[in-house]
Enzyme design. Sequence first.
Site, PDB file in Angstrom:
ATOM      1  N   MET A  35      -3.309   0.264  18.504  1.00 44.95           N
ATOM      2  CA  MET A  35      -3.570  -0.801  17.508  1.00 44.95           C
ATOM      3  C   MET A  35      -2.499  -1.790  17.713  1.00 44.95           C
ATOM      4  O   MET A  35      -1.102  -1.209  17.609  1.00 44.95           O
ATOM      5  CB  MET A  35      -3.502  -0.193  16.047  1.00 44.95           C
ATOM      6  CG  MET A  35      -4.596   0.483  15.664  1.00 44.95           C
ATOM      7  SD  MET A  35      -4.703   1.032  13.973  1.00 44.95           S
ATOM      8  CE  MET A  35      -6.212   1.960  13.774  1.00 44.95           C
ATOM      9  N   GLU A  37       4.625   1.276   6.999  1.00 45.47           N
ATOM     10  CA  GLU A  37       3.603   0.359   7.702  1.00 45.47           C
ATOM     11  C   GLU A  37       4.111  -1.075   7.704  1.00 45.47           C
ATOM     12  O   GLU A  37       4.126  -1.693   6.403  1.00 45.47           O
ATOM     13  CB  GLU A  37       2.305   0.724   7.633  1.00 45.47           C
ATOM     14  CG  GLU A  37       1.544  -0.009   8.766  1.00 45.47           C
ATOM     15  CD  GLU A  37       0.064   0.333   8.521  1.00 45.47           C
ATOM     16  OE1 GLU A  37      -0.730   0.119   9.450  1.00 45.47           O
ATOM     17  OE2 GLU A  37      -0.300   0.900   7.314  1.00 45.47           O
ATOM     18  N   ARG A  75      -3.605  10.889   2.799  1.00 45.74           N
ATOM     19  CA  ARG A  75      -5.037  11.552   3.429  1.00 45.74           C
ATOM     20  C   ARG A  75      -5.639  12.442   2.356  1.00 45.74           C
ATOM     21  O   ARG A  75      -5.066  12.934   1.652  1.00 45.74           O
ATOM     22  CB  ARG A  75      -4.178  12.549   4.618  1.00 45.74           C
ATOM     23  CG  ARG A  75      -3.416  11.710   5.629  1.00 45.74           C
ATOM     24  CD  ARG A  75      -2.918  12.764   6.565  1.00 45.74           C
ATOM     25  NE  ARG A  75      -2.042  12.017   7.731  1.00 45.74           N
ATOM     26  CZ  ARG A  75      -0.859  11.892   7.671  1.00 45.74           C
ATOM     27  NH1 ARG A  75      -0.230  12.366   6.445  1.00 45.74           N
ATOM     28  NH2 ARG A  75      -0.222  11.368   8.419  1.00 45.74           N
ATOM     29  N   ASN A  78      -9.740  11.869   7.947  1.00 52.13           N
ATOM     30  CA  ASN A  78      -9.715  12.382   9.279  1.00 52.13           C
ATOM     31  C   ASN A  78     -11.323  13.021   9.379  1.00 52.13           C
ATOM     32  O   ASN A  78     -11.286  13.899   8.632  1.00 52.13           O
ATOM     33  CB  ASN A  78      -8.630  13.228   9.347  1.00 52.13           C
ATOM     34  CG  ASN A  78      -7.337  12.208   9.731  1.00 52.13           C
ATOM     35  OD1 ASN A  78      -7.310  11.653  10.885  1.00 52.13           O
ATOM     36  ND2 ASN A  78      -6.571  12.264   8.906  1.00 52.13           N
ATOM     37  N   GLU A  82      -4.258   3.181   0.313  1.00 57.29           N
ATOM     38  CA  GLU A  82      -5.134   3.570   1.364  1.00 57.29           C
ATOM     39  C   GLU A  82      -5.662   5.063   1.590  1.00 57.29           C
ATOM     40  O   GLU A  82      -4.673   5.939   1.685  1.00 57.29           O
ATOM     41  CB  GLU A  82      -4.488   3.012   2.511  1.00 57.29           C
ATOM     42  CG  GLU A  82      -5.048   3.129   3.932  1.00 57.29           C
ATOM     43  CD  GLU A  82      -4.379   3.030   5.222  1.00 57.29           C
ATOM     44  OE1 GLU A  82      -4.828   3.122   6.342  1.00 57.29           O
ATOM     45  OE2 GLU A  82      -3.004   2.809   5.030  1.00 57.29           O
ATOM     46  N   HIS A 106       2.357   7.178   4.367  1.00 58.68           N
ATOM     47  CA  HIS A 106       3.285   6.158   4.338  1.00 58.68           C
ATOM     48  C   HIS A 106       3.304   5.105   3.354  1.00 58.68           C
ATOM     49  O   HIS A 106       2.181   4.908   2.610  1.00 58.68           O
ATOM     50  CB  HIS A 106       3.139   5.385   5.941  1.00 58.68           C
ATOM     51  CG  HIS A 106       1.765   4.958   5.992  1.00 58.68           C
ATOM     52  ND1 HIS A 106       0.764   5.446   6.917  1.00 58.68           N
ATOM     53  CD2 HIS A 106       1.267   3.564   5.620  1.00 58.68           C
ATOM     54  CE1 HIS A 106      -0.185   4.598   6.821  1.00 58.68           C
ATOM     55  NE2 HIS A 106       0.076   3.553   6.133  1.00 58.68           N
ATOM     56  N   GLN A 124       0.659  -1.100   0.070  1.00 60.41           N
ATOM     57  CA  GLN A 124       0.007   0.126   0.133  1.00 60.41           C
ATOM     58  C   GLN A 124       0.902   1.137   0.108  1.00 60.41           C
ATOM     59  O   GLN A 124       2.113   1.354   0.523  1.00 60.41           O
ATOM     60  CB  GLN A 124      -1.076   0.040   1.230  1.00 60.41           C
ATOM     61  CG  GLN A 124      -0.064   0.063   2.523  1.00 60.41           C
ATOM     62  CD  GLN A 124      -0.886   0.259   3.916  1.00 60.41           C
ATOM     63  OE1 GLN A 124      -1.284   1.467   4.315  1.00 60.41           O
ATOM     64  NE2 GLN A 124      -1.603  -0.654   4.364  1.00 60.41           N
TER      65      GLN A 124
END
Length: 250
Positions: A205, A220, A75, A141, A137, A174, A71
């Site tokens: 998480m 990630e 944002r 927010n 991804e 990321h 991925q």
Amino acid sequence: MMRFPIISRPWLFLLASATRLDTFHAFHNTVSRPAHRHSSSLSSSTTDQPDVSRFVTGSRPAGTEQYVMQQTMVRVKDPIKSLEFYCDILGFRLVMFREFPQWEFNVYFVAPVDASDIPSSKEEQWKFCMNTPGCIELTWNYGSETQDGLVYNTGNADSTGTTDGQNVKGGFGHLGITVPDVYEACARFAELGCEFTKTPNSGGMKGLAFVKDPDGYLVEVLPRGEMIQKPIDHAGVAVDGGEGYKDNSK
């Protein structure tokens, strides 16, 4: 829905494409050659070109054979508008999404796959997504959709989207890889001297991690299968510890 103008002069597009293709071939032909000195008419100095040939050949390091470049996270201000762009215009499908109201953000994973291949259950969608290379991804927010103008810069300039030149939040988040075992992979990364912003058991998480590349970009680390938790991670953080949500992944 966003629209793009029709190209009225296709020959210009073909010419530009051919030029880019020639440039690519010229670059590709130099990749496997030894380093050489490059002279530029724009500069009086010369630069030693790095020899990158060893990164092209040979086997992958032991233990990394099943790693997947899964991925890239960005944002987004408005999830519906972004999904319309990636799904309706680029032809991607929504592979999986997760809602995190406790942290006030949602994530939407899109990829260029056939809808018929996407499993129906949330559990199987997770596995399918984590094993699909090249997902994007989209992270939303809560509340960003109500703000005026562009909310995030794209990484090309801190003042992108502003009229007063003030810095805004970074749009790029990321990269992401999936591995057979997050805890084992992170132990290896630590042995190799990598810096973490989140170990598997730290933060809210559990079972995922964030490691920095040499320039500080976040990568990630997620499991290819179920999100499992182990009692202690490589940094000695207990699964019931690690405090709250402190990483910058959203």
